[in-house]
Scaffold this active site. Structure first.
Site, PDB file in Angstrom:
ATOM      1  CG  ASN A 163     -59.293  59.432  34.021  1.00  0.00           C
ATOM      2  OD1 ASN A 163     -59.216  59.085  32.503  1.00  0.00           O
ATOM      3  ND2 ASN A 163     -58.053  59.218  34.571  1.00  0.00           N
TER       4      ASN A 163
ATOM      5  CG  HIS B 282     -53.453  59.319  28.623  1.00  0.00           C
ATOM      6  ND1 HIS B 282     -53.359  59.058  29.937  1.00  0.00           N
ATOM      7  CD2 HIS B 282     -52.231  59.487  28.042  1.00  0.00           C
ATOM      8  CE1 HIS B 282     -52.294  59.086  30.408  1.00  0.00           C
ATOM      9  NE2 HIS B 282     -51.509  59.245  29.111  1.00  0.00           N
TER      10      HIS B 282
END
Length: 162
Positions: A145, A115
């Site tokens: 991440n 994201h």
């Protein structure tokens, strides 16, 4: 590959009730003029506005070039009470040939769907669900991440709460 930190805007979040729209003043809840203040240099880009954030999407790379959101203590506190249960989805507001596909992020590739505007920032289920648009995602190495970028997100939310 690490996710670029490009123009993430952390400002005060107003009460957001607007539905997602594509251009114009629809992004005024995130961008002060409703449009980016920097020139959209890439030929095949589209500004996508959502309830709690905006992204400049590149059809060439099939990723977001940047995201912007307004973040406050109230938003972070509300988001902390919500479980993350949304699914990633292909953005149907983009032409089919230009959009990222779920198949682009197959298991075992070593890359996560990272994201740019994290779901954990958004104070309601609708805004969190919108954050799972593949237009808000870039490929990111799984270690980055889940560790480095996760720490950046957590630290940013801590700053907003303070």
């Amino acid at each position: 590959m690490t996710r670029p930190l490009i123009a993430a805007v952390v400002l005060a979040l107003s009460s957001l009730t607007a539905n997602a729209r594509d251009t114009g003043q629809a992004c005024a809840h995130v961008l002060s003029t409703g449009q980016p203040s920097i020139k959209q240099s890439a030929d095949r880009t589209q500004l996508l506005c959502y309830r709690a954030y905006a992204v400049l999407y590149s059809s060439q790379t099939r990723t977001a070039l940047w995201s912007a959101e307004r973040l406050t203590r109230e938003a972070v506190d509300a988001a902390r009470k919500l479980p993350r249960d949304s699914d990633f989805y292909e953005e149907d507001r983009l032409p089919e040939a230009d959009r990222a596909r779920l198949a682009d992020y197959r298991r075992g590739s070593g890359f996560d769907r990272g994201h740019l505007a994290p779901s954990g920032d958004f104070p309601d289920k609708a805004a969190q669900a919108e954050s799972f648009s593949l237009a808000n995602v870039i490929p990111q190495h799984s270690v980055s991440n889940r560790r480095t970028w996760s720490h950046i997100e957590t630290s940013t939310r801590r700053l907003a709460r303070e």
